[in-house]
Design a protein around this motif. Sequence first.
Motif, PDB file in Angstrom:
ATOM      1  N   PHE A 102       5.013   4.652 -16.485  1.00 38.49           N
ATOM      2  CA  PHE A 102       4.054   3.754 -15.849  1.00 38.49           C
ATOM      3  C   PHE A 102       3.261   4.507 -14.787  1.00 38.49           C
ATOM      4  CE2 PHE A 102       5.480  -0.961 -16.290  1.00 38.49           C
ATOM      5  CZ  PHE A 102       5.575  -0.829 -17.657  1.00 38.49           C
ATOM      6  N   THR A 103       2.020   4.075 -14.591  1.00 41.46           N
ATOM      7  CA  THR A 103       1.186   4.565 -13.506  1.00 41.46           C
ATOM      8  C   THR A 103       1.761   4.055 -12.191  1.00 41.46           C
ATOM      9  OG1 THR A 103      -0.778   4.573 -14.888  1.00 41.46           O
ATOM     10  CG2 THR A 103      -1.134   4.436 -12.508  1.00 41.46           C
ATOM     11  N   VAL A 104       1.774   4.917 -11.166  1.00 45.41           N
ATOM     12  CA  VAL A 104       2.212   4.503  -9.836  1.00 45.41           C
ATOM     13  C   VAL A 104       0.979   4.515  -8.928  1.00 45.41           C
ATOM     14  CG1 VAL A 104       3.740   4.982  -7.886  1.00 45.41           C
ATOM     15  CG2 VAL A 104       4.525   5.434 -10.225  1.00 45.41           C
ATOM     16  N   PHE A 105       0.674   3.343  -8.377  1.00 43.21           N
ATOM     17  CA  PHE A 105      -0.515   3.161  -7.547  1.00 43.21           C
ATOM     18  C   PHE A 105      -0.082   2.867  -6.119  1.00 43.21           C
ATOM     19  CE2 PHE A 105      -3.971   0.836  -5.592  1.00 43.21           C
ATOM     20  CZ  PHE A 105      -5.099   1.496  -6.049  1.00 43.21           C
ATOM     21  N   ASP A 106      -0.567   3.667  -5.180  1.00 40.63           N
ATOM     22  CA  ASP A 106      -0.238   3.500  -3.761  1.00 40.63           C
ATOM     23  C   ASP A 106      -1.313   2.639  -3.102  1.00 40.63           C
ATOM     24  OD1 ASP A 106       0.250   3.722  -1.016  1.00 40.63           O
ATOM     25  OD2 ASP A 106       0.922   5.808  -1.190  1.00 40.63           O
ATOM     26  N   ARG A 107      -0.946   1.451  -2.661  1.00 35.15           N
ATOM     27  CA  ARG A 107      -1.908   0.538  -2.038  1.00 35.15           C
ATOM     28  C   ARG A 107      -2.398   1.070  -0.688  1.00 35.15           C
ATOM     29  NH1 ARG A 107       1.044  -5.090  -3.818  1.00 35.15           N
ATOM     30  NH2 ARG A 107      -0.062  -5.292  -5.794  1.00 35.15           N
ATOM     31  N   ARG A 108      -1.567   1.792   0.040  1.00 30.65           N
ATOM     32  CA  ARG A 108      -1.986   2.347   1.334  1.00 30.65           C
ATOM     33  C   ARG A 108      -3.094   3.368   1.131  1.00 30.65           C
ATOM     34  NH1 ARG A 108      -1.093   6.794   4.562  1.00 30.65           N
ATOM     35  NH2 ARG A 108       0.346   7.703   3.074  1.00 30.65           N
ATOM     36  N   LEU A 109      -2.935   4.235   0.137  1.00 28.93           N
ATOM     37  CA  LEU A 109      -3.931   5.268  -0.135  1.00 28.93           C
ATOM     38  C   LEU A 109      -5.097   4.750  -0.983  1.00 28.93           C
ATOM     39  CD1 LEU A 109      -1.551   8.265  -0.918  1.00 28.93           C
ATOM     40  CD2 LEU A 109      -2.781   7.800   1.221  1.00 28.93           C
ATOM     41  N   GLY A 110      -4.870   3.636  -1.689  1.00 33.73           N
ATOM     42  CA  GLY A 110      -5.915   3.067  -2.534  1.00 33.73           C
ATOM     43  C   GLY A 110      -6.176   3.853  -3.797  1.00 33.73           C
ATOM     44  N   ARG A 111      -5.123   4.534  -4.292  1.00 35.54           N
ATOM     45  CA  ARG A 111      -5.318   5.341  -5.507  1.00 35.54           C
ATOM     46  C   ARG A 111      -4.002   5.543  -6.245  1.00 35.54           C
ATOM     47  NH1 ARG A 111      -3.360  10.532  -4.627  1.00 35.54           N
ATOM     48  NH2 ARG A 111      -3.209  11.157  -2.448  1.00 35.54           N
ATOM     49  N   GLU A 112      -4.175   5.972  -7.494  1.00 33.70           N
ATOM     50  CA  GLU A 112      -3.020   6.350  -8.310  1.00 33.70           C
ATOM     51  C   GLU A 112      -2.443   7.651  -7.753  1.00 33.70           C
ATOM     52  OE1 GLU A 112      -2.333   8.272 -12.709  1.00 33.70           O
ATOM     53  OE2 GLU A 112      -3.819   6.666 -12.551  1.00 33.70           O
ATOM     54  N   ILE A 113      -1.116   7.726  -7.672  1.00 33.99           N
ATOM     55  CA  ILE A 113      -0.496   8.970  -7.195  1.00 33.99           C
ATOM     56  C   ILE A 113       0.214   9.732  -8.308  1.00 33.99           C
ATOM     57  CG2 ILE A 113      -0.259   8.185  -4.826  1.00 33.99           C
ATOM     58  CD1 ILE A 113       2.782   7.776  -5.475  1.00 33.99           C
ATOM     59  N   ILE A 157       1.728  -0.747 -14.561  1.00 29.23           N
ATOM     60  CA  ILE A 157       1.470  -0.185 -13.232  1.00 29.23           C
ATOM     61  C   ILE A 157       2.569  -0.606 -12.263  1.00 29.23           C
ATOM     62  CG2 ILE A 157      -0.131  -0.096 -11.273  1.00 29.23           C
ATOM     63  CD1 ILE A 157      -2.386  -0.815 -13.227  1.00 29.23           C
ATOM     64  N   ILE A 158       3.028   0.362 -11.484  1.00 23.58           N
ATOM     65  CA  ILE A 158       3.953   0.097 -10.386  1.00 23.58           C
ATOM     66  C   ILE A 158       3.147   0.245  -9.099  1.00 23.58           C
ATOM     67  CG2 ILE A 158       6.035   0.852  -9.167  1.00 23.58           C
ATOM     68  CD1 ILE A 158       6.967   2.027 -11.887  1.00 23.58           C
ATOM     69  N   TYR A 159       3.120  -0.819  -8.307  1.00 21.76           N
ATOM     70  CA  TYR A 159       2.406  -0.791  -7.034  1.00 21.76           C
ATOM     71  C   TYR A 159       3.395  -0.509  -5.918  1.00 21.76           C
ATOM     72  CZ  TYR A 159      -1.489  -2.903  -9.534  1.00 21.76           C
ATOM     73  OH  TYR A 159      -2.516  -3.136 -10.418  1.00 21.76           O
ATOM     74  N   ILE A 160       3.074   0.515  -5.119  1.00 20.28           N
ATOM     75  CA  ILE A 160       3.911   0.863  -3.972  1.00 20.28           C
ATOM     76  C   ILE A 160       3.043   0.858  -2.730  1.00 20.28           C
ATOM     77  CG2 ILE A 160       5.472   2.270  -5.380  1.00 20.28           C
ATOM     78  CD1 ILE A 160       3.971   4.594  -3.477  1.00 20.28           C
ATOM     79  N   GLU A 161       3.689   0.892  -1.592  1.00 20.26           N
ATOM     80  CA  GLU A 161       2.982   1.108  -0.332  1.00 20.26           C
ATOM     81  C   GLU A 161       3.762   2.170   0.418  1.00 20.26           C
ATOM     82  OE1 GLU A 161       0.817  -1.203   3.274  1.00 20.26           O
ATOM     83  OE2 GLU A 161       1.108  -2.130   1.321  1.00 20.26           O
ATOM     84  N   SER A 162       3.189   3.353   0.458  1.00 25.18           N
ATOM     85  CA  SER A 162       3.869   4.484   1.093  1.00 25.18           C
ATOM     86  C   SER A 162       3.662   4.457   2.603  1.00 25.18           C
ATOM     87  CB  SER A 162       3.346   5.807   0.522  1.00 25.18           C
ATOM     88  OG  SER A 162       2.002   6.009   0.921  1.00 25.18           O
ATOM     89  N   ILE A 163       4.344   5.341   3.283  1.00 24.11           N
ATOM     90  CA  ILE A 163       4.112   5.585   4.701  1.00 24.11           C
ATOM     91  C   ILE A 163       3.553   6.996   4.820  1.00 24.11           C
ATOM     92  CG2 ILE A 163       5.878   3.971   5.543  1.00 24.11           C
ATOM     93  CD1 ILE A 163       7.773   6.390   5.840  1.00 24.11           C
ATOM     94  N   GLU A 164       2.946   7.267   5.937  1.00 21.63           N
ATOM     95  CA  GLU A 164       2.330   8.574   6.146  1.00 21.63           C
ATOM     96  C   GLU A 164       3.364   9.682   5.949  1.00 21.63           C
ATOM     97  OE1 GLU A 164      -0.169  10.970   9.536  1.00 21.63           O
ATOM     98  OE2 GLU A 164      -0.246   8.784   9.499  1.00 21.63           O
ATOM     99  N   GLY A 165       2.984  10.692   5.162  1.00 24.25           N
ATOM    100  CA  GLY A 165       3.841  11.842   4.913  1.00 24.25           C
ATOM    101  C   GLY A 165       4.743  11.711   3.689  1.00 24.25           C
ATOM    102  N   LEU A 166       4.882  10.504   3.125  1.00 24.37           N
ATOM    103  CA  LEU A 166       5.760  10.322   1.979  1.00 24.37           C
ATOM    104  C   LEU A 166       5.155  10.883   0.697  1.00 24.37           C
ATOM    105  CD1 LEU A 166       8.476   9.056   1.102  1.00 24.37           C
ATOM    106  CD2 LEU A 166       7.218   6.974   0.553  1.00 24.37           C
TER     107      LEU A 166
END
Length: 168
Positions: A102-113, A157-166
């Motif tokens: 699955f695609t992993v999309f970071d909501r904090r960054l606003g893009r696929e990671i 799609i898996i939606y995540i919300e990372s923290i800075e540096g992760l």
Amino acid sequence: MPKQFLEAGKIVGTHGIRGDLKVQSWCDSPEVLCDFDTLYLDENTPVAVQRAQVHKNIVLMHLKGVDSPEAAEALRGRVLHIDRDDVELPEDLVFIQDILGFTVFDRRLGREIGRLHDVLTDNPAHDMYEVATPAGRLVYIPASKPFLQQIDMKAGIIYIESIEGLVE
């Protein structure tokens, strides 16, 4: 389309003189494998489980018709499957095999990671998602709140919300 028969464990050895098998469980815990009356060597070959118990993180299992060490040895290395229709998952759980890739999309960054490469289940606190980035790096995301936001099974799609540096 999700696979009907899911890999649940591997026969890694024999036990005793009655044809018992040592099975390495690939389920959340070895006890899960003990709950099935029928497992499958492949989608056309069901096998009846006569008894199963956990011993030192391995499942000791006796299958109907496997009554000698030689018959058990002949199954060494085979993968045991479960039929997804035999499992009732809670609403908030999914089969790992269904989300790999699955695609992993970071909501904090606003893009696929990247894409989900693996799920590491041996972490004592929680599972970890191993994400392969387009640059070939592996990034590890805790598969729990607040990082894991949503899994969209239809869109893949898996939606995540990372923290800075992760992720960076």
